[in-house]
Write a protein that holds these residues in place. Sequence first.
Motif, mmCIF file in Angstrom:
data_model
loop_
_atom_site.group_PDB
_atom_site.id
_atom_site.type_symbol
_atom_site.label_atom_id
_atom_site.label_comp_id
_atom_site.label_asym_id
_atom_site.label_seq_id
_atom_site.Cartn_x
_atom_site.Cartn_y
_atom_site.Cartn_z
ATOM 1 N N HIS A 101 4.548 13.608 12.190
ATOM 2 C CA HIS A 101 4.090 12.360 11.571
ATOM 3 C C HIS A 101 2.571 12.275 11.491
ATOM 4 N N GLY A 102 1.884 13.334 11.912
ATOM 5 C CA GLY A 102 0.437 13.363 11.805
ATOM 6 C C GLY A 102 -0.273 12.725 12.980
ATOM 7 N N CYS A 103 -1.591 12.603 12.835
ATOM 8 C CA CYS A 103 -2.439 11.998 13.861
ATOM 9 C C CYS A 103 -3.094 10.748 13.290
ATOM 10 N N LEU A 104 -2.962 9.629 13.990
ATOM 11 C CA LEU A 104 -3.558 8.369 13.571
ATOM 12 C C LEU A 104 -4.792 8.089 14.416
ATOM 13 N N ASN A 105 -5.758 7.403 13.827
ATOM 14 C CA ASN A 105 -6.952 7.001 14.575
ATOM 15 C C ASN A 105 -7.226 5.524 14.356
ATOM 16 N N VAL A 106 -7.468 4.814 15.465
ATOM 17 C CA VAL A 106 -7.883 3.414 15.421
ATOM 18 C C VAL A 106 -9.410 3.414 15.502
ATOM 19 N N HIS A 107 -10.063 3.244 14.358
ATOM 20 C CA HIS A 107 -11.526 3.406 14.283
ATOM 21 C C HIS A 107 -12.219 2.046 14.194
ATOM 22 N N GLY A 108 -13.313 1.890 14.948
ATOM 23 C CA GLY A 108 -13.989 0.603 15.042
ATOM 24 C C GLY A 108 -15.022 0.324 13.975
ATOM 25 N N SER A 109 -14.656 0.498 12.714
ATOM 26 C CA SER A 109 -15.519 0.080 11.597
ATOM 27 C C SER A 109 -14.671 -0.036 10.343
ATOM 28 N N LEU A 182 5.892 1.017 9.318
ATOM 29 C CA LEU A 182 5.761 1.509 7.942
ATOM 30 C C LEU A 182 5.386 2.982 7.921
ATOM 31 N N ILE A 183 4.533 3.379 8.849
ATOM 32 C CA ILE A 183 4.113 4.781 8.916
ATOM 33 C C ILE A 183 5.309 5.665 9.235
ATOM 34 N N LEU A 184 6.104 5.278 10.208
ATOM 35 C CA LEU A 184 7.238 6.095 10.633
ATOM 36 C C LEU A 184 8.337 6.126 9.575
ATOM 37 N N GLU A 185 8.384 5.082 8.738
ATOM 38 C CA GLU A 185 9.357 5.059 7.637
ATOM 39 C C GLU A 185 8.824 5.741 6.378
ATOM 40 N N GLY A 186 7.569 6.202 6.417
ATOM 41 C CA GLY A 186 6.970 6.861 5.256
ATOM 42 C C GLY A 186 6.569 5.896 4.164
#
Length: 319
Positions: A101-109, A182-186
């Motif tokens: 499912h890839g790599c997600l990032n929670v970015h502060g901007s 939503l991400i996991l459901e594509g």
Amino acid sequence: MNIVFMGTPQFAVPSLEGLLREGYNVVGVVTQPDRPQGRKKVLMPTPVKEAALKHGLPVLQPQRMRAPEAIEELAALQPDLIVTAAYGQILPKAVLDLPRHGCLNVHGSLLPKYRGGAPIQRSIMNGEKETGITLMYMAEGLDTGDMIAKSVVPIEDEDTAGTMFEKLSLAGAELLLKQLPLILEGRAERIPQNDEESTYAPNLSREDEKIDWTSTSRAIYDQVRGLVPYSGGYTLWNGDVFKVWAVAKPAPASAGMGTGEQAGGQAPGTVLHLSERGIEVKTGDGSVLLTRVQPAGKKAMEASEFIRGGVMQPGMVLE
């Protein structure tokens, strides 16, 4: 589904706690190695490690995430998804390719503005009125991956880097949990970034903490609050470091605290006036009031307390 969480400071903890609270299967946590802190240099765990151990989660702390043995340890957790939040190391392609499912990032901007390691501090130091969180897919570049969703958070005049870290950490966790199904459901969006609109927020250096008294009063105010509570700003007084931890908000009319004869003809950095309110110092367009300071070899204190010591006088110059 196996999720591996990667993060280091307190900023990342609400995202990890949120995943666990919602019942996601977090199989392991990766964080930076313990670092020595304080005068006694005691090894201290990261906030994310503390949170992980509280929940009984396995913790990996590689010195270099690019090292083959670190990648092998991570692969052994069989991640289907990797979620990162202020982890502090760039992930190699071998890691990015691990989870299906890839790599997600929670970015502060609000990407593509303020890519890099210090987006929260630099947005405040640059006088921005708002910032936010971008949830994104990670790519090999520095914060260049496709965006999924954003959450805008205003920067109030009284905010510091500390208050914004707290606000954005909560906003990041909320956005992550809202978008994850939503991400996991594509069904999540993938919005490419416009590189032409990108700006960068590199990690802060010692030079970023040095106050330039020829700057505007507003710029100095924004600089100091962007450095609090972590390092504070500093100047030189009698050849020693003199730290500044708080500056009063400049008056809107003049963008400075002092005007007229009092500030006229004085060089920027000159101490204009001492009072219970603080230390008034000449700037490039007026003056600012220092309200919390730290002389060399002392603890931080209210400027009024320092003034009562009688060692600083009007006419002295901060460099």
